[in-house]
Scaffold this motif. Structure first.
Motif, PDB file in Angstrom:
ATOM      1  N   MET A   1     -62.300 -10.188 -89.140  1.00  0.00           N
ATOM      2  CA  MET A   1     -61.810  -9.328 -88.261  1.00  0.00           C
ATOM      3  C   MET A   1     -60.427  -9.492 -87.777  1.00  0.00           C
ATOM      4  SD  MET A   1     -63.282  -9.067 -84.305  1.00  0.00           S
ATOM      5  CE  MET A   1     -64.805  -9.699 -84.445  1.00  0.00           C
ATOM      6  N   ASP A   2     -59.591 -10.421 -88.268  1.00  0.00           N
ATOM      7  CA  ASP A   2     -58.078 -10.560 -88.142  1.00  0.00           C
ATOM      8  C   ASP A   2     -57.396  -9.312 -88.581  1.00  0.00           C
ATOM      9  OD1 ASP A   2     -58.315 -12.826 -86.988  1.00  0.00           O
ATOM     10  OD2 ASP A   2     -58.081 -14.032 -88.743  1.00  0.00           O
ATOM     11  N   ASN A   3     -57.866  -8.652 -89.629  1.00  0.00           N
ATOM     12  CA  ASN A   3     -57.036  -7.612 -90.293  1.00  0.00           C
ATOM     13  C   ASN A   3     -57.873  -6.040 -89.690  1.00  0.00           C
ATOM     14  OD1 ASN A   3     -55.509  -9.236 -91.525  1.00  0.00           O
ATOM     15  ND2 ASN A   3     -56.901  -9.439 -93.592  1.00  0.00           N
ATOM     16  N   ASP A   4     -58.520  -6.167 -88.749  1.00  0.00           N
ATOM     17  CA  ASP A   4     -59.277  -4.872 -88.372  1.00  0.00           C
ATOM     18  C   ASP A   4     -58.341  -4.179 -87.677  1.00  0.00           C
ATOM     19  OD1 ASP A   4     -60.913  -2.784 -87.365  1.00  0.00           O
ATOM     20  OD2 ASP A   4     -62.505  -4.292 -86.767  1.00  0.00           O
ATOM     21  N   PHE A   5     -57.554  -3.107 -87.942  1.00  0.00           N
ATOM     22  CA  PHE A   5     -56.717  -2.638 -87.141  1.00  0.00           C
ATOM     23  C   PHE A   5     -57.164  -1.696 -85.918  1.00  0.00           C
ATOM     24  CE2 PHE A   5     -54.315   1.384 -86.453  1.00  0.00           C
ATOM     25  CZ  PHE A   5     -52.740   1.128 -86.021  1.00  0.00           C
ATOM     26  N   ALA A   6     -58.303  -1.245 -86.241  1.00  0.00           N
ATOM     27  CA  ALA A   6     -59.091  -0.433 -84.789  1.00  0.00           C
ATOM     28  C   ALA A   6     -59.023  -1.584 -83.659  1.00  0.00           C
ATOM     29  CB  ALA A   6     -60.078   0.031 -85.066  1.00  0.00           C
ATOM     30  N   PHE A   7     -59.673  -2.520 -84.011  1.00  0.00           N
ATOM     31  CA  PHE A   7     -59.884  -3.586 -82.874  1.00  0.00           C
ATOM     32  C   PHE A   7     -58.578  -4.052 -82.489  1.00  0.00           C
ATOM     33  CE2 PHE A   7     -60.018  -8.287 -81.581  1.00  0.00           C
ATOM     34  CZ  PHE A   7     -60.876  -7.973 -80.650  1.00  0.00           C
ATOM     35  N   MET A   8     -57.411  -4.494 -83.341  1.00  0.00           N
ATOM     36  CA  MET A   8     -56.250  -4.801 -82.921  1.00  0.00           C
ATOM     37  C   MET A   8     -55.459  -3.816 -81.896  1.00  0.00           C
ATOM     38  SD  MET A   8     -55.927  -7.963 -83.854  1.00  0.00           S
ATOM     39  CE  MET A   8     -54.361  -8.035 -83.647  1.00  0.00           C
ATOM     40  N   MET A   9     -55.806  -2.486 -82.266  1.00  0.00           N
ATOM     41  CA  MET A   9     -55.070  -1.574 -81.240  1.00  0.00           C
ATOM     42  C   MET A   9     -56.045  -1.553 -80.025  1.00  0.00           C
ATOM     43  SD  MET A   9     -52.462  -0.237 -82.714  1.00  0.00           S
ATOM     44  CE  MET A   9     -52.359   1.202 -81.353  1.00  0.00           C
ATOM     45  N   PHE A  10     -57.214  -1.585 -80.086  1.00  0.00           N
ATOM     46  CA  PHE A  10     -58.122  -1.760 -78.781  1.00  0.00           C
ATOM     47  C   PHE A  10     -57.297  -2.989 -77.836  1.00  0.00           C
ATOM     48  CE2 PHE A  10     -61.696  -3.878 -76.638  1.00  0.00           C
ATOM     49  CZ  PHE A  10     -62.005  -3.105 -75.768  1.00  0.00           C
ATOM     50  N   ALA A  11     -57.561  -3.973 -78.555  1.00  0.00           N
ATOM     51  CA  ALA A  11     -56.977  -5.193 -77.906  1.00  0.00           C
ATOM     52  C   ALA A  11     -55.559  -4.881 -77.378  1.00  0.00           C
ATOM     53  CB  ALA A  11     -57.049  -6.396 -78.693  1.00  0.00           C
ATOM     54  N   SER A  12     -54.810  -4.617 -77.984  1.00  0.00           N
ATOM     55  CA  SER A  12     -53.400  -4.230 -77.275  1.00  0.00           C
ATOM     56  C   SER A  12     -53.507  -3.555 -76.259  1.00  0.00           C
ATOM     57  CB  SER A  12     -52.495  -3.752 -78.773  1.00  0.00           C
ATOM     58  OG  SER A  12     -52.233  -4.673 -79.559  1.00  0.00           O
ATOM     59  N   GLU A  13     -54.285  -2.207 -76.323  1.00  0.00           N
ATOM     60  CA  GLU A  13     -54.437  -1.379 -75.184  1.00  0.00           C
ATOM     61  C   GLU A  13     -54.888  -2.149 -74.397  1.00  0.00           C
ATOM     62  OE1 GLU A  13     -55.572   3.047 -75.712  1.00  0.00           O
ATOM     63  OE2 GLU A  13     -57.002   2.008 -75.579  1.00  0.00           O
ATOM     64  N   GLN A  14     -55.990  -2.982 -74.102  1.00  0.00           N
ATOM     65  CA  GLN A  14     -56.540  -3.778 -73.233  1.00  0.00           C
ATOM     66  C   GLN A  14     -55.722  -4.875 -72.212  1.00  0.00           C
ATOM     67  OE1 GLN A  14     -59.707  -2.707 -71.730  1.00  0.00           O
ATOM     68  NE2 GLN A  14     -59.268  -1.266 -73.093  1.00  0.00           N
ATOM     69  N   MET A  15     -54.649  -5.293 -73.122  1.00  0.00           N
ATOM     70  CA  MET A  15     -53.569  -6.158 -72.740  1.00  0.00           C
ATOM     71  C   MET A  15     -52.592  -5.336 -71.961  1.00  0.00           C
ATOM     72  SD  MET A  15     -53.706  -9.383 -75.318  1.00  0.00           S
ATOM     73  CE  MET A  15     -53.125  -8.220 -76.487  1.00  0.00           C
ATOM     74  N   GLY A  16     -52.573  -3.913 -72.195  1.00  0.00           N
ATOM     75  CA  GLY A  16     -51.499  -3.101 -71.515  1.00  0.00           C
ATOM     76  C   GLY A  16     -50.256  -3.102 -72.420  1.00  0.00           C
TER      77      GLY A  16
END
Length: 64
Positions: A1-16
């Protein structure tokens, strides 16, 4: 999951951390949690009241 771009973008958005509407709302929520008043929290996140939906307002008001 570390290389999952969609998840990383989601997480970044949730963190503002992203310059999206949702990212800016989450950033404003973080500012409210730090003690900013609503006007300053919105300004610091790059938002105005005209940018907010009813749902956004409900989420922000729940933080104050």
């Amino acid at each position: 999951m570390d290389n999952d771009f969609a998840f990383m973008m989601f997480a970044s958005e949730q963190m503002g951390l992203t310059d999206t509407h949702e990212g800016r709302i989450n950033q404003a929520i973080k500012y409210l949690q730090q003690g900013y008043d609503m006007t300053n929290a919105l300004a610091a996140a790059g938002l105005t009241t005209a940018d907010l939906t009813d749902y956004d307002i409900d989420r922000l008001e729940a933080e104050v």
